[in-house]
Design a protein around this motif. Structure first.
Motif, PDB file in Angstrom:
ATOM      1  N   GLN A  43      38.967  32.102  25.012  1.00 25.67           N
ATOM      2  CA  GLN A  43      40.197  32.895  24.902  1.00 25.67           C
ATOM      3  C   GLN A  43      40.425  33.353  23.471  1.00 25.67           C
ATOM      4  OE1 GLN A  43      42.030  33.782  27.650  1.00 25.67           O
ATOM      5  NE2 GLN A  43      42.980  35.181  26.202  1.00 25.67           N
ATOM      6  N   ASP A  44      40.173  32.478  22.461  1.00 27.80           N
ATOM      7  CA  ASP A  44      40.302  32.856  21.049  1.00 27.80           C
ATOM      8  C   ASP A  44      39.348  33.999  20.701  1.00 27.80           C
ATOM      9  OD1 ASP A  44      42.248  30.969  20.615  1.00 27.80           O
ATOM     10  OD2 ASP A  44      40.894  29.490  19.699  1.00 27.80           O
ATOM     11  N   SER A  93      41.921  42.329  19.277  1.00 28.39           N
ATOM     12  CA  SER A  93      42.828  42.679  18.181  1.00 28.39           C
ATOM     13  C   SER A  93      42.111  43.339  16.994  1.00 28.39           C
ATOM     14  CB  SER A  93      43.592  41.436  17.705  1.00 28.39           C
ATOM     15  OG  SER A  93      42.679  40.501  17.158  1.00 28.39           O
ATOM     16  N   ASP A 108      40.651  37.206  22.244  1.00 32.04           N
ATOM     17  CA  ASP A 108      41.807  37.708  21.495  1.00 32.04           C
ATOM     18  C   ASP A 108      41.366  38.383  20.197  1.00 32.04           C
ATOM     19  OD1 ASP A 108      43.471  36.756  23.465  1.00 32.04           O
ATOM     20  OD2 ASP A 108      44.023  34.912  22.382  1.00 32.04           O
TER      21      ASP A 108
END
Length: 187
Positions: free
Chosen positions: A138-139, A146, A142
């Motif tokens: 998930q990191d 971004s 993200d």
């Protein structure tokens, strides 16, 4: 024994109705479930009726009757396999004292078991490890969403080969299971 004769009557009835051998097998298995005769026996009786036999009684045979597929031996084999699902047919043969063919027939027809190899999976993960993998993925997702230059900052290195030596062969890790049992797993 009475149930076998009932099944023979059913086979004769289905044959007289014009059912095929496959349809007859399916109907016998559906009607009698686990108590149904083996496929080979159903085919044999179907063919007897096709050749003109009218009686559902077995013809008298010479010689001594087979004693290796009685309830006692079937129960012994079932108990042995339940105690150790990895046991081989030869080991069962030695322990029970009947022929290899009889043990094989008991396992396949009477107990409806098959020997399957364990499914190889890379590693069994505990819940904490699964959660950590999810958080790291998930990191990374993200970061990629971004920062448009995120992929340019990734550095790759040499590939490292890791050789995993397994002390147990595929056959050694195989075991007996029923059709409804889950397939064994091996890390």
């Amino acid at each position: 024994m009475l149930e076998r004769i009932e099944q023979r009557y059913c086979i004769k009835f289905y044959y007289d109705l014009g059912d095929t051998q496959v349809q007859t097998i399916q109907k016998i298995q559906q009607a009698f479930g686990d108590e149904a005769m083996g496929i080979t026996q159903i085919k044999e009786w179907y063919n007897r009726f096709k050749q003109g036999q009218t009686s559902v009684e077995s013809k008298p045979r010479s010689g001594r009757p087979s004693t290796s597929r009685n309830e006692e031996f079937v129960e012994n084999v079932r108990r042995i396999v339940e105690d150790d699902r990895r046991i081989t047919i030869n080991e069962i043969t030695e322990e029970v004292g009947i022929s290899t063919g009889s043990v094989h027939t008991i396992l396949m027809e009477d107990l409806a078991m098959r020997r399957v190899s364990a499914k190889f999976i890379p590693k069994f993960l505990v819940e904490q490890q699964k959660q950590l993998r999810l958080e790291i993925a998930q990191d990374l997702l993200d970061c990629a969403n971004s920062d448009s230059d995120f992929k340019k900052n990734i550095i790759t290195g040499d590939e490292t080969w890791v050789y995993g030596y397994n002390l147990e062969s595929k056959f050694q890790s195989s075991q007996w299971k029923h059709q409804t049992s889950p397939r064994p797993k091996k890390a």
